[in-house]
Design a protein around this motif. Structure first.
Motif, PDB file in Angstrom:
ATOM      1  N   VAL A   1       2.672   3.264   5.322  1.00 38.36           N
ATOM      2  CA  VAL A   1       3.709   2.448   4.676  1.00 38.36           C
ATOM      3  C   VAL A   1       3.138   1.101   4.239  1.00 38.36           C
ATOM      4  O   VAL A   1       3.361   0.651   3.101  1.00 38.36           O
ATOM      5  N   MET A   2       2.398   0.435   5.124  1.00 36.36           N
ATOM      6  CA  MET A   2       1.845  -0.875   4.780  1.00 36.36           C
ATOM      7  C   MET A   2       0.776  -0.793   3.703  1.00 36.36           C
ATOM      8  O   MET A   2       0.456  -1.789   3.050  1.00 36.36           O
ATOM      9  N   THR A   3       0.208   0.400   3.502  1.00 40.33           N
ATOM     10  CA  THR A   3      -0.803   0.562   2.463  1.00 40.33           C
ATOM     11  C   THR A   3      -0.183   0.860   1.107  1.00 40.33           C
ATOM     12  O   THR A   3      -0.596   0.288   0.090  1.00 40.33           O
ATOM     13  N   PHE A   4       0.813   1.735   1.071  1.00 41.46           N
ATOM     14  CA  PHE A   4       1.332   2.207  -0.212  1.00 41.46           C
ATOM     15  C   PHE A   4       2.587   1.463  -0.677  1.00 41.46           C
ATOM     16  O   PHE A   4       2.918   1.534  -1.858  1.00 41.46           O
ATOM     17  N   TRP A   5       3.270   0.771   0.214  1.00 42.12           N
ATOM     18  CA  TRP A   5       4.431   0.017  -0.247  1.00 42.12           C
ATOM     19  C   TRP A   5       4.055  -1.114  -1.195  1.00 42.12           C
ATOM     20  O   TRP A   5       4.722  -1.307  -2.222  1.00 42.12           O
ATOM     21  N   PRO A   6       3.011  -1.919  -0.932  1.00 44.85           N
ATOM     22  CA  PRO A   6       2.659  -2.956  -1.915  1.00 44.85           C
ATOM     23  C   PRO A   6       2.287  -2.399  -3.283  1.00 44.85           C
ATOM     24  O   PRO A   6       2.399  -3.101  -4.284  1.00 44.85           O
ATOM     25  N   ALA A   7       1.842  -1.133  -3.336  1.00 44.52           N
ATOM     26  CA  ALA A   7       1.446  -0.558  -4.618  1.00 44.52           C
ATOM     27  C   ALA A   7       2.629  -0.119  -5.464  1.00 44.52           C
ATOM     28  O   ALA A   7       2.506  -0.008  -6.680  1.00 44.52           O
ATOM     29  N   VAL A   8       3.783   0.153  -4.841  1.00 45.33           N
ATOM     30  CA  VAL A   8       4.927   0.672  -5.587  1.00 45.33           C
ATOM     31  C   VAL A   8       6.133  -0.253  -5.548  1.00 45.33           C
ATOM     32  O   VAL A   8       7.156   0.062  -6.172  1.00 45.33           O
ATOM     33  N   ARG A   9       6.048  -1.377  -4.870  1.00 47.66           N
ATOM     34  CA  ARG A   9       7.237  -2.207  -4.700  1.00 47.66           C
ATOM     35  C   ARG A   9       7.679  -2.870  -5.996  1.00 47.66           C
ATOM     36  O   ARG A   9       8.840  -3.274  -6.127  1.00 47.66           O
ATOM     37  N   ASP A  10       6.770  -3.013  -6.977  1.00 50.34           N
ATOM     38  CA  ASP A  10       7.154  -3.596  -8.257  1.00 50.34           C
ATOM     39  C   ASP A  10       7.746  -2.567  -9.212  1.00 50.34           C
ATOM     40  O   ASP A  10       8.158  -2.916 -10.310  1.00 50.34           O
ATOM     41  N   ASP A  11       7.767  -1.325  -8.796  1.00 48.21           N
ATOM     42  CA  ASP A  11       8.357  -0.266  -9.612  1.00 48.21           C
ATOM     43  C   ASP A  11       9.875  -0.295  -9.422  1.00 48.21           C
ATOM     44  O   ASP A  11      10.432  -1.143  -8.719  1.00 48.21           O
ATOM     45  N   ASN A  12      10.550   0.644 -10.073  1.00 51.12           N
ATOM     46  CA  ASN A  12      11.980   0.792  -9.874  1.00 51.12           C
ATOM     47  C   ASN A  12      12.293   0.941  -8.384  1.00 51.12           C
ATOM     48  O   ASN A  12      11.586   1.628  -7.654  1.00 51.12           O
ATOM     49  N   ARG A  13      13.348   0.278  -7.934  1.00 53.30           N
ATOM     50  CA  ARG A  13      13.628   0.226  -6.493  1.00 53.30           C
ATOM     51  C   ARG A  13      13.827   1.619  -5.905  1.00 53.30           C
ATOM     52  O   ARG A  13      13.305   1.931  -4.824  1.00 53.30           O
ATOM     53  N   ARG A  14      14.555   2.449  -6.589  1.00 55.27           N
ATOM     54  CA  ARG A  14      14.810   3.798  -6.067  1.00 55.27           C
ATOM     55  C   ARG A  14      13.536   4.625  -6.029  1.00 55.27           C
ATOM     56  O   ARG A  14      13.287   5.371  -5.070  1.00 55.27           O
ATOM     57  N   ILE A  15      12.728   4.501  -7.075  1.00 59.55           N
ATOM     58  CA  ILE A  15      11.478   5.265  -7.106  1.00 59.55           C
ATOM     59  C   ILE A  15      10.530   4.796  -6.008  1.00 59.55           C
ATOM     60  O   ILE A  15       9.866   5.601  -5.342  1.00 59.55           O
ATOM     61  N   ALA A  16      10.470   3.478  -5.784  1.00 58.98           N
ATOM     62  CA  ALA A  16       9.595   2.953  -4.735  1.00 58.98           C
ATOM     63  C   ALA A  16      10.030   3.443  -3.357  1.00 58.98           C
ATOM     64  O   ALA A  16       9.207   3.902  -2.555  1.00 58.98           O
ATOM     65  N   LEU A  17      11.341   3.370  -3.082  1.00 59.75           N
ATOM     66  CA  LEU A  17      11.829   3.838  -1.785  1.00 59.75           C
ATOM     67  C   LEU A  17      11.653   5.343  -1.626  1.00 59.75           C
ATOM     68  O   LEU A  17      11.316   5.828  -0.538  1.00 59.75           O
ATOM     69  N   ALA A  18      11.860   6.102  -2.712  1.00 60.85           N
ATOM     70  CA  ALA A  18      11.676   7.553  -2.634  1.00 60.85           C
ATOM     71  C   ALA A  18      10.213   7.920  -2.395  1.00 60.85           C
ATOM     72  O   ALA A  18       9.909   8.860  -1.652  1.00 60.85           O
ATOM     73  N   THR A  19       9.302   7.154  -2.995  1.00 55.69           N
ATOM     74  CA  THR A  19       7.873   7.434  -2.798  1.00 55.69           C
ATOM     75  C   THR A  19       7.461   7.204  -1.356  1.00 55.69           C
ATOM     76  O   THR A  19       6.825   8.065  -0.724  1.00 55.69           O
ATOM     77  N   VAL A  20       7.818   6.049  -0.822  1.00 55.52           N
ATOM     78  CA  VAL A  20       7.463   5.750   0.573  1.00 55.52           C
ATOM     79  C   VAL A  20       8.188   6.703   1.523  1.00 55.52           C
ATOM     80  O   VAL A  20       7.609   7.160   2.523  1.00 55.52           O
ATOM     81  N   GLY A  21       9.428   7.029   1.227  1.00 59.72           N
ATOM     82  CA  GLY A  21      10.155   7.977   2.062  1.00 59.72           C
ATOM     83  C   GLY A  21       9.518   9.357   2.073  1.00 59.72           C
ATOM     84  O   GLY A  21       9.459  10.019   3.117  1.00 59.72           O
ATOM     85  N   THR A  22       9.023   9.810   0.922  1.00 62.75           N
ATOM     86  CA  THR A  22       8.340  11.107   0.863  1.00 62.75           C
ATOM     87  C   THR A  22       7.049  11.091   1.658  1.00 62.75           C
ATOM     88  O   THR A  22       6.717  12.060   2.354  1.00 62.75           O
ATOM     89  N   VAL A  23       6.309   9.976   1.574  1.00 65.10           N
ATOM     90  CA  VAL A  23       5.073   9.854   2.354  1.00 65.10           C
ATOM     91  C   VAL A  23       5.361   9.963   3.848  1.00 65.10           C
ATOM     92  O   VAL A  23       4.688  10.696   4.586  1.00 65.10           O
ATOM     93  N   VAL A  24       6.384   9.256   4.313  1.00 63.45           N
ATOM     94  CA  VAL A  24       6.736   9.292   5.735  1.00 63.45           C
ATOM     95  C   VAL A  24       7.277  10.662   6.124  1.00 63.45           C
ATOM     96  O   VAL A  24       6.968  11.177   7.215  1.00 63.45           O
ATOM     97  N   LEU A  25       8.068  11.282   5.258  1.00 62.75           N
ATOM     98  CA  LEU A  25       8.648  12.588   5.566  1.00 62.75           C
ATOM     99  C   LEU A  25       7.569  13.655   5.721  1.00 62.75           C
ATOM    100  O   LEU A  25       7.595  14.459   6.668  1.00 62.75           O
TER     101      LEU A  25
ATOM    102  N   ALA B   1      -1.756  14.596  -4.730  1.00 64.01           N
ATOM    103  CA  ALA B   1      -0.449  14.463  -5.376  1.00 64.01           C
ATOM    104  C   ALA B   1      -0.032  13.001  -5.472  1.00 64.01           C
ATOM    105  O   ALA B   1       0.504  12.559  -6.504  1.00 64.01           O
ATOM    106  N   LEU B   2      -0.275  12.235  -4.427  1.00 63.52           N
ATOM    107  CA  LEU B   2       0.091  10.818  -4.449  1.00 63.52           C
ATOM    108  C   LEU B   2      -0.749  10.042  -5.458  1.00 63.52           C
ATOM    109  O   LEU B   2      -0.230   9.163  -6.162  1.00 63.52           O
ATOM    110  N   TRP B   3      -2.025  10.353  -5.543  1.00 64.95           N
ATOM    111  CA  TRP B   3      -2.893   9.697  -6.531  1.00 64.95           C
ATOM    112  C   TRP B   3      -2.429   9.989  -7.957  1.00 64.95           C
ATOM    113  O   TRP B   3      -2.352   9.095  -8.800  1.00 64.95           O
TER     114      TRP B   3
END
Length: 306
Positions: free
Chosen positions: A243-267, A178-180
C-alpha cells in the motif's frame, strides 16, 4: 559627482587592463541576484512538494533510470544482460528484507531500497524458500493433527510442492505484470501518475513475501486461532508495504480508480494468504476407516501334495 564618475571609469580601466593581460579570467557580476526560475519558485512555495517528490520517487528518477539503462546495455539474449539482475550483495538483500519486515510509515520502499539497483536474486530465492517452507510445514501439520490415531498412516504429499510453487510464482510474476500494465495505461491517460518499472514491481512483491517464511513455520502449531492470528499479522505487515509503495503512484488519479487499484492489490494479497493457510494447513480432517478383516468361519482348507 566628478570624483565618482572618475572613480567608476578608473575601475573600468583597471578591469579592462586585467582582461587584456589575462583573457581567460572569469568575471563575476554582483549587481543583482540571479532570478529564480518560475518552476523552481513554485516548488519552493509549495510546502509539501519536496516530501511528495521524495515519496513518489520523481526527484532524480530520470537520472537513476538513465544510469540503470547504461548498466543494462547488453542485448537481452545474452547471459550478461540477465546477470545484471542478480548483481547485489548480501548487505543489500538484508536491508531490503528488513525494509519489508519493518516498513516505515510515509517512506516509499522502491525509493529507499529498490530504485538504485533492482534485482531478481532476492525475490527468486524468497519465493523458492517460501514454496518448500509451506510444503514441508503443511505435511508436518497434517502429521501432527492425525498423530496418535490408530488408523492413520503417514504418507508424504509431494504434490504440495508443485501446487505451492505454481501458486506463489504465478502470484509473484503475473500480478506485478498486470499491475505494471495498468500503471502504464493510466500513465498515458493521466500525465502526473508515476509508473514503476516491471522489475521494480517484481522486487516489491518478492520481498513483501518474506514475512510468510517464518509465519509458515509457526503455522505448524495445531491451533486454528493461533494460525489465523499469525496470518492476519503477516497480511497487515506485508500488505502495508504494498500500500505504501503503490498508493503514492495512483493517488493523483481519479479517486475511485486509485482506491479500486489499491483495494485490488490488498485483496489479491489476502487471497494468497488465506488460500495457503486454508489449503495447506486447515484442510478438513479425513476419517480413516478401520481396516477390513475377513471373518473367520472356522473352515479348514486342506491341500494335498503329490
Amino acid at each position: 559627482i566628478t570624483c565618482l564618475v572618475t572613480y567608476s571609469f578608473a575601475e573600468f580601466d583597471d578591469a579592462a587592463n586585467l582582461l587584456a593581460a589575462n583573457p581567460d579570467a572569469t568575471t563575476i557580476s554582483i549587481d543583482e541576484p540571479a532570478e529564480i526560475p518560475k518552476n523552481q519558485r513554485d516548488r519552493l512555495q509549495e510546502p509539501g512538494r519536496e516530501e511528495d517528490d521524495e515519496l513518489l520517487g520523481t526527484d532524480d528518477s530520470d537520472k537513476t533510470e538513465l544510469l540503470a539503462g547504461q548498466k543494462k546495455s547488453a542485448p537481452f539474449w545474452t547471459f550478461e544482460y540477465y546477470q545484471t539482475f542478480f548483481d547485489v550483495d548480501t548487505y543489500q538483500v538484508l536491508d531490503r528484507i528488513k525494509g519489508s519486515v519493518f516498513p516505515v510509515p510515509g517512506k516509499n520502499f522502491v525509493r529507499l531500497y529498490i530504485r538504485s539497483n533492482p534485482d531478481l536474486y532476492g525475490p527468486f530465492w524468497i519465493c523458492a524458500t517460501l514454496v518448500f517452507t509451506i510444503a514441508v510445514s503443511g505435511n508436518l501439520s497434517n502429521f501432527f493433527i492425525h498423530l496418535g490415531k490408530p488408523t492413520y498412516r503417514y504418507v508424504p504429499e509431494f504434490r504440495k510442492v508443485s501446487i505451492a510453487a505454481t501458486t506463489i510464482y504465478a502470484y509473484a510474476w503475473l500480478v506485478p505484470l498486470a499491475l505494471w500494465g495498468f500503471l502504464m495505461w493510466r500513465n498515458s491517460k493521466v500525465m502526473n501518475i508515476v509508473s514503476y518499472s516491471f522489475l521494480e514491481i517484481v522486487c516489491v512483491y518478492g520481498y513483501s513475501l518474506f514475512i510468510y517464511i517464518p509465519t509458515a513455520i509457526l503455522w505448524i502449531i495445531p491451533q486454528k486461532v493461533v494460525r489465523w492470528v499469525l496470518m492476519i499479522f503477516s497480511l497487515c505487515l506485508s500488505g502495508s508495504v504494498l500500500v505504501m509503495t503503490f498508493w503514492p503512484a495512483v493517488r493523483d488519479d481519479n479517486r475511485r480508480i486509485a482506491l479500486a487499484t489499491v483495494g485490488t492489490v490488498v485483496l489479491l494479497h489476502a487471497l494468497l494468504s488465506v488460500g495457503c493457510l486454508a489449503y495447506f494447513f486447515d484442510a478438513p480432517e479425513v476419517d480413516f476407516p478401520a481396516p477390513l478383516i475377513p471373518p473367520h468361519n472356522g473352515t479348514t482348507v486342506v491341500t494335498r501334495s503329490r
